[in-house]
Scaffold this motif. Structure first.
Motif, PDB file in Angstrom:
ATOM      1  N   MET A  45       1.927   0.172   8.013  1.00 31.39           N
ATOM      2  CA  MET A  45       2.897  -0.653   8.731  1.00 31.39           C
ATOM      3  C   MET A  45       2.905  -2.098   8.264  1.00 31.39           C
ATOM      4  N   VAL A  46       1.802  -2.558   7.680  1.00 30.19           N
ATOM      5  CA  VAL A  46       1.723  -3.971   7.288  1.00 30.19           C
ATOM      6  C   VAL A  46       1.400  -4.096   5.812  1.00 30.19           C
ATOM      7  N   ARG A  47       1.940  -5.120   5.197  1.00 31.56           N
ATOM      8  CA  ARG A  47       1.701  -5.347   3.768  1.00 31.56           C
ATOM      9  C   ARG A  47       0.384  -6.089   3.538  1.00 31.56           C
ATOM     10  N   ASP A  48       0.037  -6.976   4.453  1.00 27.16           N
ATOM     11  CA  ASP A  48      -1.156  -7.798   4.278  1.00 27.16           C
ATOM     12  C   ASP A  48      -2.405  -6.961   4.567  1.00 27.16           C
ATOM     13  N   VAL A  49      -3.117  -6.598   3.504  1.00 28.05           N
ATOM     14  CA  VAL A  49      -4.289  -5.731   3.647  1.00 28.05           C
ATOM     15  C   VAL A  49      -5.342  -6.374   4.550  1.00 28.05           C
ATOM     16  N   ASP A  50      -5.439  -7.700   4.503  1.00 30.95           N
ATOM     17  CA  ASP A  50      -6.441  -8.407   5.306  1.00 30.95           C
ATOM     18  C   ASP A  50      -6.179  -8.258   6.805  1.00 30.95           C
ATOM     19  N   LEU A  51      -4.933  -7.970   7.162  1.00 33.30           N
ATOM     20  CA  LEU A  51      -4.590  -7.845   8.577  1.00 33.30           C
ATOM     21  C   LEU A  51      -4.956  -6.477   9.153  1.00 33.30           C
TER      22      LEU A  51
END
Length: 206
Positions: A45-51
């Motif tokens: 669902m999210v592109r930012d792996v850190d999130l």
């Protein structure tokens, strides 16, 4: 006569009851059991792996706070997935980012034990077939990446996580007919992207 073995939902419900009774270790077992699956769902669902880890952690915190509301009417992981989806949406709204498949998933798709084989027509493990399989996996992932958020969520829960239509309807808070429509549309969109590649590699029209 032997007693029937408890179902996964019975076991989860028992852990929920133990947690509510004050046994923190019981909730730790639930986190351990579903952490990887929740991270995998959020990662789509999210592109930012850190999130991903932050959202997964927030999901379990929210679930813990709302645990007294879990009645056992649905599977525990269906209830948990719904919290995860809502938590991810909240993060994305706050950050004004558009939901999309994570880059880490695109890179490691062929390593995911639950993805890919449904779409791979190659069975012989030759360098050519491995390359073809990776190419097809890439096209499938690109196609999923291009799907609207609700279609991508529905087909992910069905094809990757293996949920039933009823469970997806609960997780996405929508009628089962809507779930079927979304999954059908998602499959059609993915198929339209994959068919030309299959025809090119096999010389057959699908």
């Amino acid at each position: 006569m032997m007693e029937p073995l408890p179902t996964p939902n019975d076991a989860d419900l028992l852990l929920v009851e133990r947690t509510l009774a004050g046994d923190q270790r019981a909730y730790g077992l639930l986190v351990l059991k579903y952490q990887r699956r929740i991270q995998r769902l959020v990662g789509r669902m999210v592109r930012d792996v850190d999130l991903v880890e932050d959202i997964a952690q927030e999901t379990f915190i929210r679930a813990y706070r709302a645990l007294h509301q879990f009645r056992g009417d649905a599977q525990f992981y269906t209830w948990l997935y719904r919290i995860a989806v809502n938590t991810a949406k909240k993060f994305l709204m706050e950050l004004k980012r558009n939901p999309t498949m994570s880059e880490s998933f695109l890179i490691s798709a062929e390593e995911d034990e639950t993805s890919g084989p449904k779409y791979e027509p190659i069975t012989e493990e030759t360098p050519e077939s491995e390359l073809a399989a990776k190419e097809i996996a890439g096209v499938v992932n690109d196609a999923m990446d291009a799907l609207p958020e609700e279609l991508r969520q529905a087909v992910t829960l069905r094809e990757i996580e293996g949920l039933s239509y009823e469970e997806i309807a609960l997780a996405m808070d929508c009628p089962i007919g809507t779930v079927r429509s979304r999954i059908f549309r998602a499959r059609e969109a993915i198929s339209a992207r994959v068919k030309p590649l299959l025809e090119k590699q096999t010389g057959k029209r699908w």
